[in-house]
Design a protein around this motif. Structure first.
Motif, mmCIF file in Angstrom:
data_model
loop_
_atom_site.group_PDB
_atom_site.id
_atom_site.type_symbol
_atom_site.label_atom_id
_atom_site.label_comp_id
_atom_site.label_asym_id
_atom_site.label_seq_id
_atom_site.Cartn_x
_atom_site.Cartn_y
_atom_site.Cartn_z
ATOM 1 N N SER A 91 -16.166 53.558 70.308
ATOM 2 C CA SER A 91 -16.899 54.633 69.440
ATOM 3 C C SER A 91 -17.132 54.836 68.247
ATOM 4 O O SER A 91 -16.558 53.745 67.540
ATOM 5 C CB SER A 91 -15.947 56.189 69.440
ATOM 6 O OG SER A 91 -14.762 55.823 68.564
ATOM 7 N N CYS A 92 -18.269 55.249 67.807
ATOM 8 C CA CYS A 92 -18.611 55.184 66.413
ATOM 9 C C CYS A 92 -18.751 56.811 65.886
ATOM 10 O O CYS A 92 -18.865 57.652 66.770
ATOM 11 C CB CYS A 92 -19.879 54.451 66.161
ATOM 12 S SG CYS A 92 -19.805 52.617 66.680
ATOM 13 N N GLY A 93 -19.069 57.126 64.711
ATOM 14 C CA GLY A 93 -19.220 58.328 64.320
ATOM 15 C C GLY A 93 -19.878 58.502 62.935
ATOM 16 O O GLY A 93 -20.060 57.154 62.365
ATOM 17 N N LEU A 110 -13.215 55.613 65.905
ATOM 18 C CA LEU A 110 -12.722 56.931 65.394
ATOM 19 C C LEU A 110 -11.302 57.124 65.847
ATOM 20 O O LEU A 110 -11.088 56.854 67.071
ATOM 21 C CB LEU A 110 -13.674 58.223 65.622
ATOM 22 C CG LEU A 110 -14.822 58.272 64.781
ATOM 23 C CD1 LEU A 110 -15.833 57.151 64.760
ATOM 24 C CD2 LEU A 110 -15.457 59.646 64.972
ATOM 25 N N ASP A 111 -10.508 57.405 65.141
ATOM 26 C CA ASP A 111 -8.905 58.039 65.453
ATOM 27 C C ASP A 111 -9.198 59.542 65.799
ATOM 28 O O ASP A 111 -10.071 60.034 65.453
ATOM 29 C CB ASP A 111 -7.947 57.411 64.676
ATOM 30 C CG ASP A 111 -8.177 58.031 63.298
ATOM 31 O OD1 ASP A 111 -8.666 58.863 63.126
ATOM 32 O OD2 ASP A 111 -7.408 57.208 62.531
ATOM 33 N N TYR A 112 -8.198 60.257 66.128
ATOM 34 C CA TYR A 112 -8.231 61.541 66.445
ATOM 35 C C TYR A 112 -8.569 62.430 65.240
ATOM 36 O O TYR A 112 -9.426 63.207 65.226
ATOM 37 C CB TYR A 112 -6.901 61.864 67.074
ATOM 38 C CG TYR A 112 -6.792 63.388 67.165
ATOM 39 C CD1 TYR A 112 -7.442 63.971 68.397
ATOM 40 C CD2 TYR A 112 -6.262 64.424 66.469
ATOM 41 C CE1 TYR A 112 -7.407 65.318 68.616
ATOM 42 C CE2 TYR A 112 -6.197 65.747 66.873
ATOM 43 C CZ TYR A 112 -6.956 66.301 67.920
ATOM 44 O OH TYR A 112 -7.021 67.577 68.162
ATOM 45 N N ALA A 113 -7.856 62.077 64.176
ATOM 46 C CA ALA A 113 -8.088 62.672 62.775
ATOM 47 C C ALA A 113 -9.603 62.617 62.271
ATOM 48 O O ALA A 113 -10.418 63.816 61.956
ATOM 49 C CB ALA A 113 -7.123 62.486 61.703
ATOM 50 N N GLU A 114 -10.283 61.545 62.621
ATOM 51 C CA GLU A 114 -11.619 61.274 62.151
ATOM 52 C C GLU A 114 -12.410 62.044 63.131
ATOM 53 O O GLU A 114 -13.873 62.584 62.902
ATOM 54 C CB GLU A 114 -11.738 59.872 61.961
ATOM 55 C CG GLU A 114 -12.771 59.324 60.928
ATOM 56 C CD GLU A 114 -12.522 57.900 60.576
ATOM 57 O OE1 GLU A 114 -13.272 57.464 59.460
ATOM 58 O OE2 GLU A 114 -12.218 57.157 61.669
ATOM 59 N N ASP A 115 -12.198 61.612 64.425
ATOM 60 C CA ASP A 115 -13.092 62.529 65.542
ATOM 61 C C ASP A 115 -13.193 63.877 65.416
ATOM 62 O O ASP A 115 -14.201 64.354 65.714
ATOM 63 C CB ASP A 115 -12.248 62.022 66.909
ATOM 64 C CG ASP A 115 -13.372 62.245 68.175
ATOM 65 O OD1 ASP A 115 -14.421 62.260 68.081
ATOM 66 O OD2 ASP A 115 -12.770 62.465 68.998
ATOM 67 N N SER A 116 -11.913 64.758 64.876
ATOM 68 C CA SER A 116 -12.112 65.927 64.736
ATOM 69 C C SER A 116 -12.950 66.549 63.637
ATOM 70 O O SER A 116 -13.648 67.467 63.735
ATOM 71 C CB SER A 116 -10.594 66.375 64.505
ATOM 72 O OG SER A 116 -9.655 65.915 65.413
ATOM 73 N N SER A 117 -13.351 65.655 62.812
ATOM 74 C CA SER A 117 -14.128 66.235 61.712
ATOM 75 C C SER A 117 -15.481 65.378 61.472
ATOM 76 O O SER A 117 -16.345 65.813 60.636
ATOM 77 C CB SER A 117 -13.287 65.670 60.253
ATOM 78 O OG SER A 117 -13.183 64.529 60.177
#
Lengths: 237, 237, 237, 237, 237, 237
Positions: A163-165, A175-182
């Protein structure tokens, strides 16, 4: 600075442990940081009905999370009586991705089921599942070759996913969960060993993203997948 | 001679590993030989509806097997849309067993869910789940005590479980899958640290069993549970 | 003193009425006091798929309660879309118990379904169902013998069941609903005509029970089952 | 030459007919050639539970096909008891796409449901649904503005969608069913009036695709969406 | 000559036995020849949600057949996970029929559930259920009046039902299963004590029927219902 | 005066548009005023299992409403997991009605499915569906005749349906939603071209109806169906 202190193009610590399920024809415990997915490959004697008489086989995937893989306990899907839309989307993606590197005619009218069960979830479970699922599939096909059940090598290439973001305006990898959420944008890339694109899924969570951002994420993904495929090679050596 | 070469009163190699699930309030990976069960304890803010206003809490359990925990792949229960009768029987048994040693009034109107997910199955999954579930429950209650969420110690005793059988006419302890499939009689015993019986379930698979056989199995079970409780004590030390 | 004024070893008034369902191959309306269960035996031409080609048949059971069998109306299970865990546990128990006295090879690749529908429930429905189910099964097998569909007598013995409990510290026989709700321990025993144990299920509702209590309940059960089998003999005479 | 004789960058004949459903707050019958989708927008007084107290509303979508929208009759999903994975994927995509251009805070704690029912299917139903769904949503929001139910204009931009593919090595726009079945790669693009990317989903059906092909498809999609947004503007004028 | 040797206008032997279910507020075992239906009336404290705040109550019905009520065993509907279309049609008919003679405002915001469980089926189960359901409902309302839970008498009239048919060209009353299977036309009539029509349902099984046949069946039905209502009066005397 | 200003014996404006579904073997968009139903006929190669070996075919119907066919949005039935009782009643009625005019032996062991999807609902959807369904069925049978798939003409007659009611004491024809909601009695009549009755369903919504009212409604229905059959003839000319 990313919440995890990683550089923008830095993967989490990834490991691929083979042979973890005693009874499966192939298996792999894949870890992308705190995301842990147990992948098993099961050979089934019968292909799906729509392949009867074609001489071709099938590779399919199922995906589930243990209820307490997540921060808050999630209700088991069996309680709702059916898999959620998200689960179905993910298992269809895993199946398509793995089939893209298999010669289905070479395995004959059989089916290989890749079960991806998330023991712990910290973002990126579907990309970990594809990456580890390839190892389980590889070992199942080796098992079949060892028994002369296939002709030649039905596995045409590696395939892995990441994944990228775009987080705070910056394209980042894995992305980990914290990063994915934001993150403003979230994209998953499935790429073969030869560098071909199997699947590109980019989604704007808030404001739309630009072509430049898409390309920047694609560059990061190519780099990340390259590293994942190196690890797959080490794992099955 | 047993298929596993064990003595009639010999347990398989048992281990109880705490703290294996990062996000759960309590967890334990329990192994009885090749049977591996991941137990997590999740604290939920709300007790079931029938306890509203009573001041009492609840401990319940859910049980499932990964599809390839077994020699042959088993279809996921979500595909059938509902848990099987066997699954429901087992999760009811685990819940009853653990509740027998908890002071439900001391935990207030909350619920603790013990999820027991079988990663690998070689017989005795329900007894492993009770034995490991106790450790996960213990740690969850400790977590609550550390946050002053309970008054005193709601955990009144240990509880553990073991299977026995009559195989080729001989009472034996802790059946693995091979032995379980061929035993004439199969019995599960759930016993507390104080030696009280919480549950006795004996079933003749072929011909009926006698009172003497029941008592011989009970003697073996007491001995096995005694050893399991020693291991629980070491695990939570 | 028991709520029902019965002595500790006294059964409720039991009756077994044969031939109550006009269309079934065998049937029995069994009453244990105010618990009334209608048992029918239906012969089906096909055995379950897993027996194809083995020459063996099967006996299975289904169990349900009418919605107003109970003090408060119970929702029909069809409304929930699936049988409850309790229902499934009970029907598996009835099936196992009856199969323990049948020579499945003698009935050929056929299936006999024992339907146990509770018209009125005052505790002990599963033990009544086993006891009455045996009569329905007996008559179905007689019907088959009358048509030369079986060789010899596939019914090897009687089997009947009774519940026991420890209520206010005293072991008692055949609990009704009031007693069942308040007993510390509840146990069901399934015993053959020859005195063999088919199933022993003891559960501590509150505090654990002792080996002495288990044995005292077993003694009561043997006596109760003895009386039930006498009544079965009278019924099918 | 494309099967439809269209140029590589040529849309099918597209029409957007407003106000086709007498009772809905907004509606649009959208046609992309022989693909016909009836989109309605329904205002519901209650937002989903997870928005209670946030002051924000929600826009969601549901998607279905009439059984004989297709060449062969398709079984109704209600017969299977649940929407298929494909249906769920599509309705999640439509919802996300439309939400990307709505100010959810401006509509308050209400929900707008966009129902997209495919009357006839010849490929590209999801992109037609997003394009026509925007018109239905527009009219529903106008209806609300006419009743002073929203402050300002909650609709921030246009959004439309189109599929592209690589067929016989050539990137082409707006695949119909015949072309979709044989294309090597299939991609859907959701793009706003301002040209931002909301969703990019590219899937290799056979061999992987290259970055160049992805970019060529994106160029075609931008052009196609530009034309669709002109038609939306005419439709709501 | 009818298969049952009855005259064209002759009912089967009908009986209505009250008070057969110990725990229900009202109950009736109704027999129309070999068709036996157990009807119970259960008072529930809560009316359905759509009546909240109206001061009105509700009467509803549920209908089911025991699996071996019929010549061949019928699969339980819980196994299919939902009631069949036939079951739903019948329970809606019973509910509407009984509500037609009840003052729903007089019972307040409560619900009475009439459960109609067919113990044995030989045709005409729905008409037997309405006829016996009235007795159960009557007794439930009496029970409520005895506890001053209703004001006045909420039961405004009798209601009963009977089937008619055209068999071999002759209109006949009260079809049993054999006659029902072969009749050209089948009609059910629900009629009040005052002679008003509550429901008329005529269906051509083979060739259409004429107005004369409809009227001839209606005449027979009036006569039959008259007799059934006399029996209801005797039953609740 | 009726809410719609129509005379008591006046139909709404009715239209029958053939050939509206490109892929179906037969289709018809039927409008009874603001009630619009899309009917398609699909030929399936296989008859239902219970007809195997009989040489006979089958005609069946399915019915559904789009969620926003109605004033308030209705939840899709797939969300509840099963068709409602109302839906099942209606589709059984449509199927029976159409089968009454088809020679099932002439179509061989095939099945024709008539799908009736309500695009807009203003009362009388089931009668519109039967009337329009006949046209779709006619065209499907013509399609089969054109391919020599049937011998002779399997369609023996016309069949159409209309609702009647008693509103404010006056018998009226073809109720719309407003009238249907307030009528005391509601009746549906299915009548063939030859004037035979296929189905008569009269229901008292409030107080019972009399024989005179039933006959008055029947007279209106005959007149209305006569007109509908004229329109069918024009449609298929």
């Amino acid at each position: 600075m990313r919440p995890s202190k990683r550089a923008a193009d830095e993967l989490r610590k990834v490991s691929l442990e083979r042979g973890v399920a005693r009874y499966a024809e192939g298996s792999c415990l894949v870890k992308f940081g705190e995301t842990h997915v147990l992948c098993t490959a099961s050979l089934e004697e019968r292909a799906p009905p729509w392949l009867r008489g074609t001489g071709k086989g099938w590779v399919t995937a199922e995906y589930a999370m243990l209820p307490r893989a997540t921060h808050e306990r999630t209700r088991r899907e069996v309680t709702a009586g059916k898999p959620s839309g998200r689960t179905q989307e993910i298992q269809r993606l895993i199946g398509r991705s793995l089939r893209s590197v298999v010669d289905l005619a070479a395995i004959g009218e059989k089916q290989i089921v890749i079960d991806c069960d998330v023991l712990q979830a910290d973002g990126g479970t579907r990309t970990a599942a594809i990456t580890g699922g390839w190892v389980a599939l590889h070992d199942c096909l080796q098992w079949m070759r060892g028994r002369s059940m296939v002709s030649g090598n039905p596995l045409r290439d590696h395939v892995a996913a990441i994944s990228c973001g775009v987080a705070q305006g910056v394209p980042v990898l894995d992305l980990d969960y914290a990063e994915d959420s934001s993150a403003e944008t979230d994209a998953n890339f499935v790429i073969t060993g030869a560098g071909g694109l199997v699947e590109v899924q980019g989604t704007a969570e808030g404001k739309p993203f630009s072509e430049e951002e898409l390309l920047a994420m694609l560059r990061l993904a190519r780099q990340g997948v390259g590293r994942l495929i190196e690890l797959q090679k080490l794992a099955v050596m």
